[in-house]
Write an enzyme that holds these catalytic residues in place. Structure first.
Site, PDB file in Angstrom:
ATOM      1  N   ASN A   1      37.523  34.432  36.141  1.00 39.86           N
ATOM      2  CA  ASN A   1      37.203  35.377  37.222  1.00 39.86           C
ATOM      3  C   ASN A   1      37.523  34.801  38.601  1.00 39.86           C
ATOM      4  OD1 ASN A   1      36.259  37.437  35.591  1.00 39.86           O
ATOM      5  ND2 ASN A   1      34.148  36.729  35.626  1.00 39.86           N
TER       6      ASN A   1
ATOM      7  N   ASN B   1      40.145  37.526  39.969  1.00 44.72           N
ATOM      8  CA  ASN B   1      39.469  38.529  40.802  1.00 44.72           C
ATOM      9  C   ASN B   1      39.862  38.489  42.275  1.00 44.72           C
ATOM     10  OD1 ASN B   1      38.282  39.279  38.435  1.00 44.72           O
ATOM     11  ND2 ASN B   1      36.219  39.411  39.266  1.00 44.72           N
TER      12      ASN B   1
ATOM     13  N   ASN C   1      46.072  42.991  37.134  1.00 42.46           N
ATOM     14  CA  ASN C   1      46.024  41.581  36.687  1.00 42.46           C
ATOM     15  C   ASN C   1      47.390  41.013  36.323  1.00 42.46           C
ATOM     16  OD1 ASN C   1      43.327  42.054  36.993  1.00 42.46           O
ATOM     17  ND2 ASN C   1      42.782  41.876  34.827  1.00 42.46           N
TER      18      ASN C   1
ATOM     19  N   LYS D   1      34.406  31.711  31.580  1.00 39.65           N
ATOM     20  CA  LYS D   1      34.570  33.058  32.147  1.00 39.65           C
ATOM     21  C   LYS D   1      34.658  32.979  33.673  1.00 39.65           C
ATOM     22  CE  LYS D   1      34.290  37.712  31.929  1.00 39.65           C
ATOM     23  NZ  LYS D   1      33.044  38.438  32.132  1.00 39.65           N
TER      24      LYS D   1
ATOM     25  N   GLY E   1      20.183  49.009  35.036  1.00 37.26           N
ATOM     26  CA  GLY E   1      21.506  49.077  35.654  1.00 37.26           C
ATOM     27  C   GLY E   1      22.267  50.308  35.219  1.00 37.26           C
ATOM     28  N   GLY E   2      22.632  51.148  36.165  1.00 42.79           N
ATOM     29  CA  GLY E   2      23.352  52.383  35.867  1.00 42.79           C
ATOM     30  C   GLY E   2      24.827  52.284  36.204  1.00 42.79           C
TER      31      GLY E   2
ATOM     32  N   ASN F   1      28.401  38.537  35.880  1.00 40.04           N
ATOM     33  CA  ASN F   1      29.545  37.655  36.123  1.00 40.04           C
ATOM     34  C   ASN F   1      29.096  36.444  36.916  1.00 40.04           C
ATOM     35  OD1 ASN F   1      31.901  38.705  34.979  1.00 40.04           O
ATOM     36  ND2 ASN F   1      32.034  40.292  36.556  1.00 40.04           N
TER      37      ASN F   1
END
Lengths: 294, 294
Positions: free
Chosen positions: A186, A190, A200, A182, A7-8, A104
């Protein structure tokens, strides 16, 4: 110790930089050749409160490697990409004992039971980070990475030994509790911040928006079976502590990227429908975001 | 024939211009001295598909006049302003036989029973109009004004005689049916376009957004007691016919003005609560918009 990171994006680059900083041998696996080339040329730059640092990880493209030797694999792709790379993980990291997933939501969990030859860990990343370019990651908020074993009894890694001052690991014993708390946070912050286009903390500016948070929070707690009062207090704390931050979903919408709505609110709606429960408010924000993604 | 118009917004200016065009003696009553002065200096400019025209109405400030002689009063203020000027209407237009209210929603209806010495009419305005400045109104879409008597049996005005080619009046026999159908359409298109920041037609671009329209539409029909299939077809037609238009609520949000959310979705939520019905989707968009107004 050899670590591979798939993952970049902002989480993958943050892990790569800090694990290199702690002295690990790191290979970073990205999807695009441009990013591979750019990191090979320029290195990976970390901007933190302690200064700027440049590291030189090994960089690979997942489809181009046959197998990679690593003691730990950290899967830092978006939740909706886990299904696509699952078979490549199984073949190319056959010898890697420990795999950590840091997505997530909980949508990716359903792909994990296949990985029975590995020690699987689940993590949640509470750092703030901003990918400034393909080769530069800014560590905007120092938090911690919480890690829990997905299957009890497998040979344990002592993650805390890899902690450094600004990038620490903390063990958690119960992955479900950790991820569901979590996910609850979210699932409220979100979509609302993404739809309303606000940071937020702005959600707390208006009683009507606080009511929306309460509605979504209550629905999340109902389907996740977590305590509503505790969850609400946690939610307010996170909202205040990250008041100036833009949520990842807001940033995705602003950058016209796909969001993680499926893994977050979509997952809750689906979970509820299995119990014949209708989460009308989550369904509403889910559909709003789905249309905004186009 | 003498007509007074209260309201210097897009509907008030459009009525003033077209009634002057049809030869009526028009006095326009506005709130701000700047607008009064500007119209007295420059006249009122109408931009229409037939060209540009400038008219010179009498202009007054409501609080400055003691009484105004008029055969017809057209109340073209926002729905949330009706309560504030009700007592001034009663005293200053005591001699005016006919009063027409052209607000969106149905919130203003509860103030009407007091007006028992007048013939009261309710209207819905299906024109597109854009107030370009205090003195200039652009007629962007030719529609019609539908008018129904609020109290049966009072001496009727034949509104249709004041119709002109681009500005026609049509009688309707049932004010409740007329207003509730318009309210149904506004209750879906207005909040969604305002929250999502899109023109009316864009709501049809994505199946998830069409689902949101269906959810809101079904809730509206339930509380307004109108046929769901017919109402849905009407809604799609309006959405297509006004596909490039911005709803008034979107324009209000963009211009940081107060919206008519109370008269539209707020009214439905309140109406439903009297019957112990919860309109969860209307409540959700209502609270979103309330916060966006701040």
């Amino acid at each position: 110790m050899k670590a591979s990171i798939i993952g970049g994006g902002s989480i993958g680059l943050l892990f790569a930089a800090y694990l290199l900083r702690s002295g690990m041998d790191v290979s970073l696996i990205v999807r695009r050749k441009e990013q591979k080339g750019a990191i090979q040329n320029d290195g990976l730059k970390l901007k933190s409160r302690n200064g700027q640092f440049t590291y030189k990880p090994d960089v690979h493209i997942l489809s181009e490697v046959e197998s990679i030797e690593a003691d730990i694999l950290i899967v830092a792709v978006k939740s909706y990409q886990v299904a696509d790379i699952k078979s490549e993980i199984l073949t190319k990291f056959e010898q890697t004992k420990s795999i950590l997933f840091v997505q997530n939501g909980m949508h990716h969990i359903k792909f994990l039971p296949d990985l029975k030859n590995h020690s699987v860990y689940l993590g949640i990343v509470e750092h703030g980070s901003l990918k400034e370019s393909d080769t530069c990651i800014r560590h905007t908020g120092v938090g911690q990475t919480k890690i829990a074993p997905y299957i009890d009894g497998h040979s344990g890694i002592n993650w805390e030994q890899y902690s450094t001052d600004s990038f620490s690991f903390v063990h958690h014993h119960d992955w479900y509790e950790m991820l569901s708390k979590k996910l609850h946070i979210n699932s409220v912050i979100n979509p609302l911040t993404a739809i309303l286009g606000v940071e937020n903390g702005r959600l707390l500016d208006h009683p009507d928006w606080i009511d929306l948070m309460k509605k979504l929070s209550a629905e999340s707690c109902r389907v996740l079976h977590i305590n509503e009062n505790d969850a609400w207090e946690d939610l307010l704390t996170v909202c205040k502590n990250t008041s100036l931050n833009k949520s990842s979903m807001l940033r995705d919408i602003e950058s016209r990227r796909k969001t993680e709505i499926e893994a977050i609110n979509g997952y809750l709606v689906e979970l509820a429908s299995q119990d014949q429960i209708e989460l009308s408010n989550h369904e509403f924000v889910y559909k709003m975001i789905k249309g905004m993604e186009m």
